[in-house]
Scaffold this motif. Structure first.
Motif, PDB file in Angstrom:
ATOM      1  N   ILE A 102       0.832  -1.203   0.000  1.00  0.00           N
ATOM      2  CA  ILE A 102       0.000   0.000   0.000  1.00  0.00           C
ATOM      3  C   ILE A 102       0.869   1.257   0.000  1.00  0.00           C
ATOM      4  CG2 ILE A 102      -1.661   1.343   1.371  1.00  0.00           C
ATOM      5  CD1 ILE A 102      -2.807  -1.352   2.346  1.00  0.00           C
ATOM      6  N   LYS A 103       1.925   1.242   0.805  1.00  0.00           N
ATOM      7  CA  LYS A 103       2.785   2.409   0.926  1.00  0.00           C
ATOM      8  C   LYS A 103       3.661   2.614  -0.320  1.00  0.00           C
ATOM      9  CE  LYS A 103       5.050   3.101   4.808  1.00  0.00           C
ATOM     10  NZ  LYS A 103       4.614   4.442   5.255  1.00  0.00           N
ATOM     11  N   TYR A 104       4.053   1.513  -0.946  1.00  0.00           N
ATOM     12  CA  TYR A 104       4.963   1.590  -2.097  1.00  0.00           C
ATOM     13  C   TYR A 104       4.373   0.802  -3.264  1.00  0.00           C
ATOM     14  CZ  TYR A 104       7.837   2.813   1.907  1.00  0.00           C
ATOM     15  OH  TYR A 104       8.311   3.378   3.068  1.00  0.00           O
ATOM     16  N   PRO A 105       3.332   1.343  -3.905  1.00  0.00           N
ATOM     17  CA  PRO A 105       2.628   0.602  -4.965  1.00  0.00           C
ATOM     18  C   PRO A 105       3.508   0.251  -6.158  1.00  0.00           C
ATOM     19  CG  PRO A 105       1.920   2.908  -4.881  1.00  0.00           C
ATOM     20  CD  PRO A 105       2.727   2.664  -3.660  1.00  0.00           C
ATOM     21  N   GLU A 106       4.618   0.957  -6.329  1.00  0.00           N
ATOM     22  CA  GLU A 106       5.517   0.626  -7.430  1.00  0.00           C
ATOM     23  C   GLU A 106       6.162  -0.754  -7.253  1.00  0.00           C
ATOM     24  OE1 GLU A 106       7.976   3.180  -4.528  1.00  0.00           O
ATOM     25  OE2 GLU A 106       5.902   2.976  -5.202  1.00  0.00           O
ATOM     26  N   HIS A 107       6.124  -1.269  -6.027  1.00  0.00           N
ATOM     27  CA  HIS A 107       6.687  -2.596  -5.747  1.00  0.00           C
ATOM     28  C   HIS A 107       5.595  -3.634  -5.455  1.00  0.00           C
ATOM     29  CE1 HIS A 107      10.678  -0.904  -5.726  1.00  0.00           C
ATOM     30  NE2 HIS A 107      10.362  -0.062  -4.757  1.00  0.00           N
ATOM     31  N   ALA A 108       4.337  -3.260  -5.703  1.00  0.00           N
ATOM     32  CA  ALA A 108       3.218  -4.124  -5.320  1.00  0.00           C
ATOM     33  C   ALA A 108       3.258  -5.480  -6.029  1.00  0.00           C
ATOM     34  CB  ALA A 108       1.891  -3.422  -5.606  1.00  0.00           C
ATOM     35  N   VAL A 109       3.638  -5.502  -7.310  1.00  0.00           N
ATOM     36  CA  VAL A 109       3.662  -6.768  -8.059  1.00  0.00           C
ATOM     37  C   VAL A 109       4.688  -7.721  -7.459  1.00  0.00           C
ATOM     38  CG1 VAL A 109       4.174  -7.847 -10.275  1.00  0.00           C
ATOM     39  CG2 VAL A 109       2.821  -5.739 -10.200  1.00  0.00           C
ATOM     40  N   LEU A 110       5.867  -7.208  -7.148  1.00  0.00           N
ATOM     41  CA  LEU A 110       6.908  -8.060  -6.556  1.00  0.00           C
ATOM     42  C   LEU A 110       6.476  -8.561  -5.176  1.00  0.00           C
ATOM     43  CD1 LEU A 110       9.709  -9.138  -7.313  1.00  0.00           C
ATOM     44  CD2 LEU A 110      10.687  -7.289  -5.960  1.00  0.00           C
ATOM     45  N   LEU A 111       5.829  -7.692  -4.399  1.00  0.00           N
ATOM     46  CA  LEU A 111       5.337  -8.098  -3.086  1.00  0.00           C
ATOM     47  C   LEU A 111       4.231  -9.150  -3.217  1.00  0.00           C
ATOM     48  CD1 LEU A 111       5.369  -4.567  -1.478  1.00  0.00           C
ATOM     49  CD2 LEU A 111       6.696  -6.520  -0.656  1.00  0.00           C
ATOM     50  N   LEU A 112       3.441  -9.045  -4.298  1.00  0.00           N
ATOM     51  CA  LEU A 112       2.412 -10.053  -4.568  1.00  0.00           C
ATOM     52  C   LEU A 112       3.067 -11.399  -4.902  1.00  0.00           C
ATOM     53  CD1 LEU A 112      -0.604 -10.671  -4.915  1.00  0.00           C
ATOM     54  CD2 LEU A 112      -0.402  -9.952  -7.301  1.00  0.00           C
ATOM     55  N   ILE A 113       4.159 -11.364  -5.641  1.00  0.00           N
ATOM     56  CA  ILE A 113       4.901 -12.594  -5.956  1.00  0.00           C
ATOM     57  C   ILE A 113       5.463 -13.198  -4.671  1.00  0.00           C
ATOM     58  CG2 ILE A 113       6.928 -13.526  -7.147  1.00  0.00           C
ATOM     59  CD1 ILE A 113       6.457 -11.408  -9.318  1.00  0.00           C
ATOM     60  N   LEU A 114       5.922 -12.346  -3.749  1.00  0.00           N
ATOM     61  CA  LEU A 114       6.402 -12.835  -2.456  1.00  0.00           C
ATOM     62  C   LEU A 114       5.281 -13.552  -1.712  1.00  0.00           C
ATOM     63  CD1 LEU A 114       8.414 -13.112  -0.133  1.00  0.00           C
ATOM     64  CD2 LEU A 114       7.824 -10.765   0.559  1.00  0.00           C
ATOM     65  N   MET A 115       4.099 -12.947  -1.696  1.00  0.00           N
ATOM     66  CA  MET A 115       2.957 -13.576  -1.033  1.00  0.00           C
ATOM     67  C   MET A 115       2.642 -14.928  -1.670  1.00  0.00           C
ATOM     68  SD  MET A 115       1.502 -11.707   1.476  1.00  0.00           S
ATOM     69  CE  MET A 115      -0.269 -11.503   1.511  1.00  0.00           C
ATOM     70  N   PHE A 116       2.746 -14.992  -2.995  1.00  0.00           N
ATOM     71  CA  PHE A 116       2.482 -16.238  -3.706  1.00  0.00           C
ATOM     72  C   PHE A 116       3.509 -17.304  -3.324  1.00  0.00           C
ATOM     73  CE2 PHE A 116       3.115 -18.939  -7.513  1.00  0.00           C
ATOM     74  CZ  PHE A 116       1.853 -19.502  -7.588  1.00  0.00           C
ATOM     75  N   SER A 117       4.783 -16.900  -3.221  1.00  0.00           N
ATOM     76  CA  SER A 117       5.833 -17.860  -2.849  1.00  0.00           C
ATOM     77  C   SER A 117       5.627 -18.374  -1.417  1.00  0.00           C
ATOM     78  CB  SER A 117       7.224 -17.228  -3.000  1.00  0.00           C
ATOM     79  OG  SER A 117       7.452 -16.239  -2.006  1.00  0.00           O
ATOM     80  N   ILE A 118       5.171 -17.500  -0.526  1.00  0.00           N
ATOM     81  CA  ILE A 118       4.874 -17.919   0.849  1.00  0.00           C
ATOM     82  C   ILE A 118       3.688 -18.872   0.861  1.00  0.00           C
ATOM     83  CG2 ILE A 118       4.058 -17.103   3.100  1.00  0.00           C
ATOM     84  CD1 ILE A 118       5.706 -14.548   2.636  1.00  0.00           C
ATOM     85  N   LEU A 119       2.684 -18.601   0.028  1.00  0.00           N
ATOM     86  CA  LEU A 119       1.511 -19.474  -0.072  1.00  0.00           C
ATOM     87  C   LEU A 119       1.929 -20.891  -0.481  1.00  0.00           C
ATOM     88  CD1 LEU A 119      -1.569 -20.027  -0.261  1.00  0.00           C
ATOM     89  CD2 LEU A 119      -1.472 -19.152  -2.597  1.00  0.00           C
ATOM     90  N   ILE A 120       2.776 -20.992  -1.507  1.00  0.00           N
ATOM     91  CA  ILE A 120       3.243 -22.298  -1.971  1.00  0.00           C
ATOM     92  C   ILE A 120       4.078 -22.976  -0.894  1.00  0.00           C
ATOM     93  CG2 ILE A 120       4.624 -23.504  -3.697  1.00  0.00           C
ATOM     94  CD1 ILE A 120       1.972 -22.343  -4.731  1.00  0.00           C
ATOM     95  N   ALA A 121       4.979 -22.203  -0.254  1.00  0.00           N
ATOM     96  CA  ALA A 121       5.845 -22.764   0.789  1.00  0.00           C
ATOM     97  C   ALA A 121       5.028 -23.316   1.950  1.00  0.00           C
ATOM     98  CB  ALA A 121       6.816 -21.695   1.281  1.00  0.00           C
ATOM     99  N   MET A 122       4.006 -22.577   2.367  1.00  0.00           N
ATOM    100  CA  MET A 122       3.189 -23.017   3.499  1.00  0.00           C
ATOM    101  C   MET A 122       2.307 -24.204   3.111  1.00  0.00           C
ATOM    102  SD  MET A 122       4.079 -21.537   6.152  1.00  0.00           S
ATOM    103  CE  MET A 122       2.825 -22.402   7.090  1.00  0.00           C
ATOM    104  N   THR A 123       1.835 -24.237   1.871  1.00  0.00           N
ATOM    105  CA  THR A 123       1.048 -25.380   1.414  1.00  0.00           C
ATOM    106  C   THR A 123       1.881 -26.653   1.481  1.00  0.00           C
ATOM    107  OG1 THR A 123      -0.266 -23.984  -0.079  1.00  0.00           O
ATOM    108  CG2 THR A 123      -0.251 -26.355  -0.522  1.00  0.00           C
ATOM    109  N   LEU A 124       3.121 -26.578   0.993  1.00  0.00           N
ATOM    110  CA  LEU A 124       4.008 -27.744   1.050  1.00  0.00           C
ATOM    111  C   LEU A 124       4.326 -28.113   2.495  1.00  0.00           C
ATOM    112  CD1 LEU A 124       5.846 -29.766  -0.509  1.00  0.00           C
ATOM    113  CD2 LEU A 124       7.677 -28.088  -0.235  1.00  0.00           C
ATOM    114  N   PHE A 125       4.635 -27.106   3.313  1.00  0.00           N
ATOM    115  CA  PHE A 125       4.982 -27.336   4.713  1.00  0.00           C
ATOM    116  C   PHE A 125       3.852 -28.044   5.452  1.00  0.00           C
ATOM    117  CE2 PHE A 125       4.709 -25.730   9.108  1.00  0.00           C
ATOM    118  CZ  PHE A 125       5.907 -26.200   9.619  1.00  0.00           C
TER     119      PHE A 125
END
Length: 200
Positions: A102-125
């Motif tokens: 929210i604070k740095y929308p220019e990096h929102a896509v990369l932060l969304l990819i981070l959230m996606f990677s955490i989602l996959i990591a937690m699903t496997l875990f």
């Protein structure tokens, strides 16, 4: 990795704090709730640019998250406590990432990819934790990895402190570590399963 390696060093403090809370007649689930409340406030402080206060709240939340597990093992672990603990961990981490987006929308896509990677990591875990036999102290099989919660807190802290200048690179580093940890965790599980199959 740091959670597992550092456990023997921090356990005396966790035991002392857990014993104190038990004497105060607090349950592990209550402490879990306090931890997530403090973690959510960390996101609020960071959003209003009280960065260092936010980081103190973040790490305090993480500490209490470790204490509640110790309390549960000292008293009576519950399935509800496990569900709350794992879910609230993601609420705290996701809140920090959301605030940064929210604070740095220019990096929102990369932060969304981070959230996606955490989602996959937690699903496997969690999937490994469900299907693998449990021989540890936790309520389900805990598959250790390159990145555990302490590494996540360190990387989140770096992202917050050095935003927006180094937010891109610190987020990218987090993604790489998360993906590598996921791959290594899966490889270790697959190897263990193959060895078990060969023995039977």
């Amino acid at each position: 990795m740091l959670d597992t390696k550092g456990q023997p060093y921090i356990q005396p403090l966790l035991d002392t704090t857990a014993d104190t809370f038990v004497k105060w007649h607090l349950s592990a689930n209550v402490v879990t709730g306090i931890a997530v409340g403090i973690g959510i406030m960390a996101s609020v402080w960071i959003y209003v640019d009280l960065i260092w206060l936010g980081l103190v709240f973040l790490w305090l939340s993480g500490f209490l998250d470790a204490v509640d597990g110790t309390m549960a093992r000292k008293t009576k672990p519950s399935a509800l406590g496990t569900v709350l603990d794992v879910t609230f961990d993601r609420v705290v981490e996701g809140g920090i990432i959301l605030v940064l987006a929210i604070k740095y929308p220019e990096h929102a896509v990369l932060l969304l990819i981070l959230m996606f990677s955490i989602l996959i990591a937690m699903t496997l875990f969690l999937t490994i934790g469900n299907v693998a036999p449990n021989s540890g102290k936790k309520s389900f099989h805990y598959a250790t990895g390159l990145a555990e919660r302490t590494e996540g807190f360190i990387l989140l802290s770096i992202m917050v402190i050095f935003a927006p200048i180094w937010l891109f690179w610190s987020t990218l580093l987090f993604i790489i570590i998360e993906v590598l940890s996921t791959v290594l965790r899966f490889a270790a599980f697959a190897k263990e399963e193959r060895e078990n199959h060969e023995r039977t």
